[in-house]
Design an enzyme around this catalytic site. Structure first.
Site, short mmCIF file in Angstrom:
data_model
loop_
_atom_site.label_atom_id
_atom_site.label_comp_id
_atom_site.label_asym_id
_atom_site.label_seq_id
_atom_site.Cartn_x
_atom_site.Cartn_y
_atom_site.Cartn_z
N LYS A 152 0.75 -1.36 0.04
CA LYS A 152 -0.10 -0.05 -0.01
C LYS A 152 0.91 1.29 0.10
CE LYS A 152 -3.48 2.63 2.92
NZ LYS A 152 -4.25 2.49 4.09
N ASP B 167 -2.58 9.85 4.19
CA ASP B 167 -4.17 9.48 4.22
C ASP B 167 -4.76 10.63 5.18
OD1 ASP B 167 -6.63 8.44 4.11
OD2 ASP B 167 -6.02 6.51 5.61
N LYS C 245 -10.23 12.37 8.41
CA LYS C 245 -10.02 12.04 9.73
C LYS C 245 -10.17 13.11 10.67
CE LYS C 245 -6.57 8.49 8.35
NZ LYS C 245 -7.48 7.20 8.70
N ASP D 162 1.53 6.03 5.87
CA ASP D 162 0.43 5.00 5.15
C ASP D 162 1.04 4.44 3.64
OD1 ASP D 162 -1.84 3.94 5.53
OD2 ASP D 162 -3.20 5.62 4.54
N ASP E 257 -12.32 6.90 3.38
CA ASP E 257 -11.20 6.66 4.45
C ASP E 257 -10.65 5.28 4.24
OD1 ASP E 257 -8.92 7.36 5.94
OD2 ASP E 257 -10.22 7.32 8.08
N GLU F 145 -9.46 3.63 1.92
CA GLU F 145 -8.86 3.77 0.59
C GLU F 145 -7.77 2.67 0.24
OE1 GLU F 145 -7.72 5.40 3.14
OE2 GLU F 145 -5.72 4.98 2.84
N ARG G 50 -7.57 -0.40 0.68
CA ARG G 50 -8.03 -1.57 -0.08
C ARG G 50 -8.20 -1.28 -1.48
NH1 ARG G 50 -12.61 -2.16 4.44
NH2 ARG G 50 -10.87 -1.00 5.62
#
Ligand code: BES
Ligand code: ZN
Ligand code: ZN
Length: 499
Positions: free
Chosen positions: A266, A271, A278, A289, A348, A350, A352
């Site tokens: 990833k 993020d 968030k 991230d 959020d 994201e 996946r």
């Protein structure tokens, strides 16, 4: 393209702190410079080492009544002796970790005393124990000082001379490659978005891979569009920077495997959560991230540098996740590379989405196993904290078992979670094929189930959200990116050679 590259070049000015390690196989130890002595506490109690006076020896022995693992620094002016004693009577994996921590203690004291070079005298210790010591020492010596104006706290320790007949030059070289890989991973993770957007990540990986034998191809936005990677493009919609999809391949002629092992990492370079921004205090660390991408890139780099005869591929989908006028909104439906439609109920979730496209791309290799590494869920972090990696697998019992054992030995623990079909029910969408969130419970598993939907080969998912970043130094894991997962994946690949 240059306008996006910004100051990526200076990332490499930060010292990778590659320790110069030389091996002394024949010479007798000389005690006329600073040195670290390593022995089991049991051996130490049996015989006094020559460099200690009777008084010093009896003093240390008296201390050993309570403590069996022991670090002690002794002035033999103008030099210092660092005495590292461990309890040989404990489980091997615990023992090796204790020894890594001793290596880190020696590193810390040496740097405090401005020591530049150190002799290492292992007494009656196995080669694996010596390596653990060196590993802890080198990993703890890492620093990220790129943005500090004042470099006066730069670690001084630069050279080790190891007196051992047990270990080979080749294994020292491998250890150096692996610690450099962990440092490379940490550098990438520690670099904030201002210095590392998706393009800069791809460039950094390309630059590091020079002379490694790796083939690196960076797919840019037009190619990503042509491949119809709707997940990566969807997450990127709110960004001012284009996405990248980096393909790294190590395909040696003497590979022992017919089908490659394919890593997918990833690479969310930051993020914010997107439109589901968030709101708690979890955003400030979100430069980490992209740890999954950094981990797999560093691991395959080490595999290539060490010329391990295993065919491995690493795929790095990368973008940041931000709100914007054009960003995805909750409820949007996107179409992934394999045609699966996804209802994005939370922007959020994201990671996946970009990994799904990565997995679709991975399927094309007909892999032996697909391994994803991702800071995917807060649920994984909450479940087991900083002590381990959350894992799930599909049809990969044997590699999963190997991975678990490698994890234990390297203190990159793996906790396997169930992957029952029932969890798949939780991501069914009312208007699309699947949705990107699965409700309040078992969040790390429903995230894994989402990924599993796309995998057409044996599949292992590693959720590294709990371990990839540490707010404060934690033994030889320095503040910031830990690089956890690099040693795991490298040694997992190395292990495939012992079939
Ligand atoms: N990057 C985060 C997960 C994360 C959390 C990593 C804490 C490291 C530390 C991920 O993209 C995320 O935001 N996940 C959400 C998913 C939820 C919306 C279903 C989460 O875990 O809260
Ligand atoms: Zn997120
Ligand atoms: Zn994320």
């Amino acid at each position: 393209m240059n306008e996006f590259l910004g100051n990526f070049a200076i990332i490499f000015f930060s010292k990778l702190l590659k320790m110069k390690i030389t091996l002394n196989q024949n010479q007798t130890p000389s005690f006329d410079s600073s040195f670290a002595f390593i022995a089991s506490f049991q051996d130490f109690k049996n015989a006094k080492p020559a460099f200690l006076s009777e008084n010093e020896y009896s003093y240390i022995c008296s201390k050993l009544e309570n403590e069996k693992t022991f670090f002690f620094s002794l002035q033999h002016l103008p030099h210092f002796a660092f005495i590292n004693l461990f309890d040989a009577e404990q489980k091997e994996y615990q023992l090796l970790e204790r020894i890594r921590v001793l290596g880190n203690d020696t590193q810390k004291s040496s740097n405090k005393l401005n020591i530049k070079s150190l002799n290492i005298f292992p007494a009656g210790t196995s080669s694996e124990q010596v390596f653990s010591f060196l590993e802890g020492l080198c990993l703890g010596n890492y620093q990220f000082l790129k943005y500090k104006s004042d470099k006066k706290n730069l670690n001084t320790l630069e050279e080790l001379s190891v007196y051992s007949t047990q270990i080979s030059e080749k294994s020292i070289e491998q250890l150096q490659i692996l610690t450099e890989a962990v440092h490379f991973c940490r550098n990438l993770v520690n670099e904030p978005l201002s210095g590392l957007n998706a393009l800069q990540l791809a460039e950094a990986v390309k630059t590091q891979s020079k002379d490694s034998g790796l083939q690196v191809t960076v797919l840019h936005k037009a190619e990503i569009e042509a491949l119809k990677m709707g997940g990566l493009l969807g997450v990127n919609k709110g960004s001012i920077d284009p996405p990248t999809f980096t393909v790294m391949e190590w395909k040696p002629e003497n590979a022992v495997n017919q089908k490659p092992v394919v890593f997918v990492g990833k690479g969310v370079v930051f993020d914010t959560g997107g439109i589901n921004i968030k709101t708690d205090d979890h955003m400030d660390n979100m430069k980490d991230d992209m740890s999954g991408a950094a981990t797999v890139a560093a691991a395959i780099w080490a595999v290539a540098k060490a010329k391990l005869p295993v065919h491995v591929v690493a795929l790095l989908p990368a973008t940041d996740n931000r709100p914007d006028g054009n960003a995805m909104v909750p409820g949007d439906v996107i179409t992934m590379m394999d045609g699966t439609t996804v209802e994005v109920l939370n922007t959020d979730a994201e990671g996946r989405l970009i990994l799904a496209d990565g997995i679709c791309y991975a399927n094309q290799y007909n892999p032996e196993v697909i391994i994803t590494a991702a800071t995917l869920t807060g649920a994984a972090q909450r479940a087991i904290g900083k002590y381990g990696i959350v894992a799930m697998h599909q049809d990969a019992q044997e590699p999963m078992q190997k991975m678990r054992l490698v994890g234990e030995k390297n203190y990159e623990y793996i906790a396997e979670f169930p992957f029952w079909e029932e969890y798949g029910e939780l991501i069914k969408s009312s208007i699309a094929d699947i949705q990107n969130i699965g409700g309040a419970n078992a969040g790390m598993i429903t995230a894994g189930k989402f990924l599993q939907h796309f995998a057409k080969a044996p599949f292992i998912h590693l959720d590294i959200a709990g371990v990839s970043f540490t707010e404060a130094d934690y033994d030889y894991r320095t503040q910031g990116g830990t690089g956890i997962g690099v040693r795991l994946l490298y040694r997992f690949i190395e292990n495939l050679l012992n079939k």
